[in-house]
Scaffold this active site. Structure first.
Site, PDB file in Angstrom:
ATOM      1  N   SER A 118       0.826  -1.206   0.000  1.00  0.00           N
ATOM      2  CA  SER A 118       0.000   0.000   0.000  1.00  0.00           C
ATOM      3  C   SER A 118       0.858   1.253   0.000  1.00  0.00           C
ATOM      4  CB  SER A 118      -0.863   0.021   1.261  1.00  0.00           C
ATOM      5  OG  SER A 118      -1.613  -1.150   1.360  1.00  0.00           O
ATOM      6  N   HIS A 139      -1.189  -2.915  -7.125  1.00  0.00           N
ATOM      7  CA  HIS A 139      -1.932  -2.589  -5.902  1.00  0.00           C
ATOM      8  C   HIS A 139      -3.427  -2.827  -6.131  1.00  0.00           C
ATOM      9  CE1 HIS A 139      -2.932   0.698  -2.698  1.00  0.00           C
ATOM     10  NE2 HIS A 139      -3.038  -0.515  -2.201  1.00  0.00           N
ATOM     11  N   GLU A 151      -3.976  -0.235  -9.092  1.00  0.00           N
ATOM     12  CA  GLU A 151      -3.009   0.857  -9.223  1.00  0.00           C
ATOM     13  C   GLU A 151      -1.665   0.204  -9.581  1.00  0.00           C
ATOM     14  OE1 GLU A 151      -2.253   2.989  -5.526  1.00  0.00           O
ATOM     15  OE2 GLU A 151      -2.160   4.894  -6.581  1.00  0.00           O
ATOM     16  N   ASN A 189      -3.257   6.048  -1.602  1.00  0.00           N
ATOM     17  CA  ASN A 189      -3.106   6.248  -0.163  1.00  0.00           C
ATOM     18  C   ASN A 189      -2.546   7.617   0.208  1.00  0.00           C
ATOM     19  OD1 ASN A 189      -4.248   3.971   1.104  1.00  0.00           O
ATOM     20  ND2 ASN A 189      -2.638   2.749   0.150  1.00  0.00           N
TER      21      ASN A 189
END
Ligand code: NAD
Length: 281
Positions: A118, A139, A151, A189
């Protein structure tokens, strides 16, 4: 690509294995913890039953999908023939660097090594190997069988060929890949975690209670889930680890994790997975 290994069989690993097997790949699911593998297979079977109930797949499909997944507690046993490895182990830098060093030694020359991290630098992970051009971020979002986004994070050294292969695979899984460059938190994130952290600050400063904060964001901003409920769902330990990566990576105090988040993680209140977070499960 035909054979794909998934390292780590927790929340994300079981979802990634489920999705890959559903789309016809031979999957080797690896975890150092045998109990986690047993739990992962049970979770996958349960989620496949839900798909059967929705008439998305048949019982025969379920058996075929499960038959494509083998489980291993020894890394070497599960990766020797892999075309791609997707690492989804604990979000801890030392753990991931050690896994990638081992994967580099154990996997064939052509194998692409992807991380579902992450927040940890793909460039740093790649530097741990002799194949930095074949290391990339992949991701997935939770729950993997349901969420459309992947991602795709290009490290500083990731080759265009590796990126093209991972983009193509993501599309083959009926996902929508988005390419991003390797900076702390990537895109997802870097934006999501400060939002969650700010919601925790609002609770910490007693601006409102948890349910009120989540209701404002759900009804006012049309978010499907409030930020505190989402934090519980992600895992508060994961949220804290990502805030620390943003804080260290940018050196900007605006990313400092809220003391309440730190306290809750220290006390073992990790959200849904521990039964207690901002809500009780
Ligand atoms: P988790 O704690 O549910 O599972 C991690 C698993 O990795 C555990 O079963 C553990 O036994 C295993 N593991 C630890 N060290 C290992 C090793 N050396 N070899 C093999 N297995 C090992 O964690 P998770 O929530 O599934 O997260 C996994 C990764 O996915 C992390 O990098 C996390 O940041 C990322 N991620 C999580 C979410 C989420 O919503 N939880 C979303 C996107 C990405």
């Amino acid at each position: 690509m035909q054979r794909i290994s998934v390292v780590g069989s927790g929340t994300m690993g079981n979802g990634i294995a489920h999705t890959l097997a559903q789309y016809g790949f031979e999957v080797a699911l690896i975890d150092i913890n045998a109990a986690a593998l047993t739990k992962a297979l049970a979770t996958i079977a349960h989620n496949l039953d839900r798909q059967i109930n929705k008439e998305a797949i048949t019982s025969a499909d379920k058996e075929r999908i499960l038959a494509r997944i083998t489980t291993h507690t020894v890394l070497a046993d599960g990766v020797r023939q892999a075309d791609l490895v997707v690492e989804a182990a604990t979000e801890h830098e030392g753990t991931k660097l050690a896994i990638f060093g081992d994967l580099d030694r154990l996997c064939p020359h052509h194998t692409i090594l992807a991380s579902n991290t992450s927040s940890i630098s793909i460039t740093k992970i790649a530097a741990e190997t002799q194949r930095p051009d074949r290391v990339i971020g992949m991701h997935f979002m939770n729950p993997v069988p349901v969420m459309e986004l992947v991602e795709v994070i290009k490290g500083y050294t990731t080759s265009a060929d590796t990126t093209a292969k991972v983009l193509a695979l993501s599309k083959q899984l009926d996902k929508t890949p988005v390419e991003v460059n390797d900076y702390p938190g990537f895109v997802s994130n870097r934006i999501l975690m400060p939002l969650i952290n700010e919601a925790i600050y609002a609770l910490y400063e007693n601006v409102a209670d948890a349910e009120a904060i989540d209701t404002v964001m759900k009804l006012g901003m049309a978010h499907p889930m409030g930020p505190l409920q989402l934090a519980d769902f992600i895992g508060l330990d994961v949220c804290l680890a990502i805030m620390r990566v943003l804080h260290d990576g940018f050196g900007n105090p605006k990313y400092a994790p809220c003391p309440l988040l730190v306290n809750m993680v220290t006390a073992g209140k990790l959200g849904r997975k521990s039964g207690q977070g901002f809500y009780t499960y």
